[in-house]
Design a protein around this motif. Sequence first.
Motif, short mmCIF file in Angstrom:
data_model
loop_
_atom_site.label_atom_id
_atom_site.label_comp_id
_atom_site.label_asym_id
_atom_site.label_seq_id
_atom_site.Cartn_x
_atom_site.Cartn_y
_atom_site.Cartn_z
N PHE A 85 37.97 26.73 35.30
CA PHE A 85 38.94 26.53 34.23
C PHE A 85 38.93 27.71 33.27
CE2 PHE A 85 40.33 24.93 30.09
CZ PHE A 85 41.61 24.51 30.43
N GLY A 86 37.75 28.16 32.91
CA GLY A 86 37.65 29.31 32.00
C GLY A 86 38.25 30.56 32.61
N GLU A 87 37.94 30.79 33.88
CA GLU A 87 38.49 31.96 34.57
C GLU A 87 40.00 31.84 34.73
OE1 GLU A 87 36.90 34.87 35.45
OE2 GLU A 87 35.38 33.93 34.19
N PHE A 88 40.49 30.65 35.00
CA PHE A 88 41.93 30.44 35.14
C PHE A 88 42.63 30.75 33.82
CE2 PHE A 88 45.61 27.60 34.60
CZ PHE A 88 46.42 28.10 35.61
N MET A 89 42.08 30.28 32.72
CA MET A 89 42.70 30.53 31.42
C MET A 89 42.72 32.03 31.09
SD MET A 89 43.88 27.74 30.50
CE MET A 89 44.49 28.24 28.91
N LYS A 90 41.67 32.75 31.44
CA LYS A 90 41.65 34.19 31.23
C LYS A 90 42.74 34.86 32.07
CE LYS A 90 36.73 34.63 30.23
NZ LYS A 90 35.45 35.09 30.76
N TYR A 97 49.52 38.45 35.35
CA TYR A 97 49.94 37.11 35.73
C TYR A 97 51.38 36.87 35.29
CZ TYR A 97 50.00 32.03 36.15
OH TYR A 97 50.32 30.74 36.49
N SER A 98 51.71 37.26 34.09
CA SER A 98 53.08 37.10 33.58
C SER A 98 54.08 37.83 34.46
CB SER A 98 53.15 37.61 32.14
OG SER A 98 54.45 37.48 31.63
#
Length: 142
Positions: A85-90, A97-98
């Motif tokens: 989850f932390g890595e995904f949010m980063k 990503y955008s």
Amino acid sequence: MDFTFAQLSSFNETEAYIYNYVMQNKNQVLEESIRELANHVHVSTATIMRFCKKIGCSGFTEFKYKLKESLAVETYEQQFTEFSFGEFMKHVNTHKYSESIQKAGKLIKDADSFYILGLGPFGGIAKYMSHSFTQIGYYCYK
């Protein structure tokens, strides 16, 4: 260890006490002998053996093995969930990503048709997405 509802509901008072002790002291139980566990829960070693057999283990050694295995899985799942989850949010908050999302949107917008693949539990999501894109004029293969 994962216990079924049937197993838990079939426990008598003594077995429920053993179960609660084990679940609250997993690491300690892994280091104990059958006699030490029996002393901590105030029962005989034979009662511990009957408990082990009732939950599907051939004996105390197999019980400890399964307990150790389940503890390792719990630890891994907890670390994986926190890490992922932390890595995904980063990752989501990066410019790369955008750009990827914008590129995917443009590809979909410019396409006449496309495939949506969803395996296992994601099959339902793929079906929903296919239906949604079909409603706005795209032909989707699922």
